[in-house]
Design an enzyme around this catalytic site. Structure first.
Site, mmCIF file in Angstrom:
data_model
loop_
_atom_site.group_PDB
_atom_site.id
_atom_site.type_symbol
_atom_site.label_atom_id
_atom_site.label_comp_id
_atom_site.label_asym_id
_atom_site.label_seq_id
_atom_site.Cartn_x
_atom_site.Cartn_y
_atom_site.Cartn_z
ATOM 1 N N LYS A 96 0.784 -1.205 -0.006
ATOM 2 C CA LYS A 96 0.024 0.060 -0.059
ATOM 3 C C LYS A 96 0.750 1.109 0.012
ATOM 4 C CE LYS A 96 -3.757 2.119 2.724
ATOM 5 N NZ LYS A 96 -4.488 1.997 3.874
ATOM 6 N N SER A 171 -9.374 2.312 3.134
ATOM 7 C CA SER A 171 -8.434 3.169 2.178
ATOM 8 C C SER A 171 -7.680 2.088 1.555
ATOM 9 C CB SER A 171 -7.674 4.077 3.108
ATOM 10 O OG SER A 171 -6.904 3.636 4.108
ATOM 11 N N SER A 195 -9.413 0.151 7.425
ATOM 12 C CA SER A 195 -8.933 0.291 6.128
ATOM 13 C C SER A 195 -8.411 -1.139 5.470
ATOM 14 C CB SER A 195 -8.122 1.395 6.136
ATOM 15 O OG SER A 195 -8.744 2.569 6.126
#
Length: 497
Positions: A96, A171, A195
């Site tokens: 990420k 996210s 997330s």
């Protein structure tokens, strides 16, 4: 920028701001007393930063376009090969884009960090490489990682591979999408309000947020130190457990066993269905029905399944919100590196964040709301952060009490299936952004505040969109969570449920 003592005039000005009586003579005396302290800061300026150095090269990268990035899930692609041996040899991992990979750009989903190149590998990245994994790219994430949807990143909207045109959740939006497509074996996400688990729920993959502190956060972009986790997203429960074994612990000699009890099944486990996790005003009845049916399936596997009530669950989002808003604002004021943690501090991050308010374009409504509220809360001088932290103890106890008699808590991960994405970032309405930004955290954020381990696994689908089931355990009960999740996964197929 190096340290320099103030002059007498500046010192008197600072004293006046603090309501201290300092005249010229006292100012000179204070500066004299400060001189040995200044020499300490001058010594610090001369020292190296002592950042971790990776043993693994091959840091070239490129930005994939078109058919190579059909869902907008990649930020960039690379090919960093890890050790020649290890338990993860031959596996492909994506990271990420709020987690440091040395010599690769890091945007955190926004233009605020334009130009930042990570100056070291996050601890989890180093552990994965040491275990033989190959880092194959960075994944798109939401603007400052502040949304539970997938339409706020300045890099573009991330589409759900299960049903393009729909959100992946966020996210960790790109990470979940790439696991769902099968392009990677595992993707790292961060979970500060859900997330990892939210996009796992919406894309039909497995996402784990371990007990706070089990996985080092060093090398992750901070929001608020007390709620932060890095976790794996995978296609199966067994893979998830295998990766967490490498990521967790204090080092290679302290590797936990999360896979050893996977085949023990669910028989004998006591599972509490949390009443308050169902029936929120925004809950989709079909999701509640699917998760209730999944609870009944656990009973058919030999588990004891009973409904319980935890009223504090309903006020948990307010408690979490009181922590995260003040916490984020204070972190941003400190150039994004934060205080009061033992992680590695990044000079590159600090430099990139200087004057950040002058270097950004328009931000999505959810991010603007949190930043404005954080700035406004300064007038209350930490009152709501402090009171929220006190309430966290009460919230934690509200889950700990039933977990004395039950092995696991069960509830929906997200209260609805994936929402539709807007057509483009430009025509994303504020209402669309806000609905997914915070509405997806209703059942997840509580466990960021309390630190309990929690996993999301797919349990069914509605109109082609996955439904996520969340299992929550006692502190350091990851092995029990994986055992139950694996038993469920192996005994049913969520795609046909």
């Amino acid at each position: 920028m190096t340290f320099k003592l103030p002059d007498s005039a500046e010192l008197k000005r600072l004293a006046a701001e603090l309501n201290l009586a300092v005249d010229d003579n006292k100012a000179e005396k204070l500066l004299e007393y400060m001189q040995p302290i200044a020499e300490g800061y001058e010594f610090i300026d001369r020292c190296d930063d002592e950042l971790p150095v990776s043993a693994y090269s091959g840091r070239d990268y490129y930005y994939p376009e078109g058919g190579e990035n059909p869902y907008g899930a990649w930020l960039l692609k690379c090919n960093i090969k890890g050790a020649a041996t290890g338990p993860l040899l031959g596996t492909k991992v994506a990271v990420k884009d709020n987690i440091f990979v040395a010599d690769l750009p890091l945007t955190n989903g926004s233009d605020v960090l334009a130009g930042l190149v990570a100056d070291f590998d996050a601890t989890v990245v180093d552990r994965l490489l040491n275990a033989g994994a190959e880092i194959v790219g960075k994944t798109a994430c939401e603007y400052l990682c502040l949304s539970g949807g997938s339409a706020t990143s300045t890099n573009g909207i991330v589409q759900n591979p299960r049903k393009p045109g729909y959100s992946t959740g966020g996210s960790s939006s790109g990470s979940a999408a790439l696991v769902a497509t099968g392009e990677v074996d595992m993707a790292l996400g961060t979970d500060q309000g859900g997330s990892v688990r939210i996009p796992a729920s919406w894309t039909g993959v497995v996402g784990m947020k371990a007990t706070r502190g089990v996985v080092p956060f060093s090398g992750g972009v901070p929001i608020e130190a007390s709620i932060e986790h890095i976790g794996p997203l995978t296609d199966t429960v067994a893979d998830n457990a295998r990766y967490l074994e490498v990521m967790a612990g204090s080092g290679e000699g302290d590797r936990p066993d999360y896979t050893g009890r996977l085949e023990q099944g669910a028989a004998g486990l006591k599972i509490a269905v949390v009443k308050e996790g169902f029936g929120w005003p925004s809950s989709a009845p079909a999701v509640d029905r699917c998760v209730s049916a999944a609870a009944s399936h656990f009973a058919s596997l030999g588990a004891t399944v009973e409904e319980i009530s935890i009223p504090d669950h309903l006020t948990g989002p307010a408690v979490w919100g009181g922590v995260v808003t003040d916490g984020l604002w204070q972190t941003l004021k400190l150039n994004g590196v934060g205080f009061n943690h033992d992680d590695v501090y990044s000079p590159a991050m600090s430099a990139a964040m200087r004057n950040w308010t002058l270097r950004k374009s328009d931000m999505p409504i959810n991010a603007a709301l949190i930043l404005l509220l954080g700035r406004y809360l300064e007038k209350y001088e930490g009152r709501y952060y402090a009171r929220s932290k006190n309430l966290v103890r009460k919230l934690r106890a509200s889950y700990d009490r039933p977990l004395q008699g039950y092995d696991l808590l069960l509830l929906p991960t997200t209260v609805a299936t994936a929402a539709q994405n807007p057509q483009s970032l430009d025509n994303a309405s504020d209402d669309q952004v806000m609905e997914t930004a915070f509405g997806n955290t209703l059942n997840t954020c509580q466990f960021n505040a309390t630190g309990h381990p929690a996993i999301s696994i797919p349990c069914a689908q509605v109109d082609g969109l996955p439904v996520g089931l969340m299992l929550v355990g006692r502190y350091h009960a990851e092995q029990t969570i994986y055992r139950a999740a694996h038993a469920f996964e192996q005994s049913t197929d969520w795609r046909t449920s």
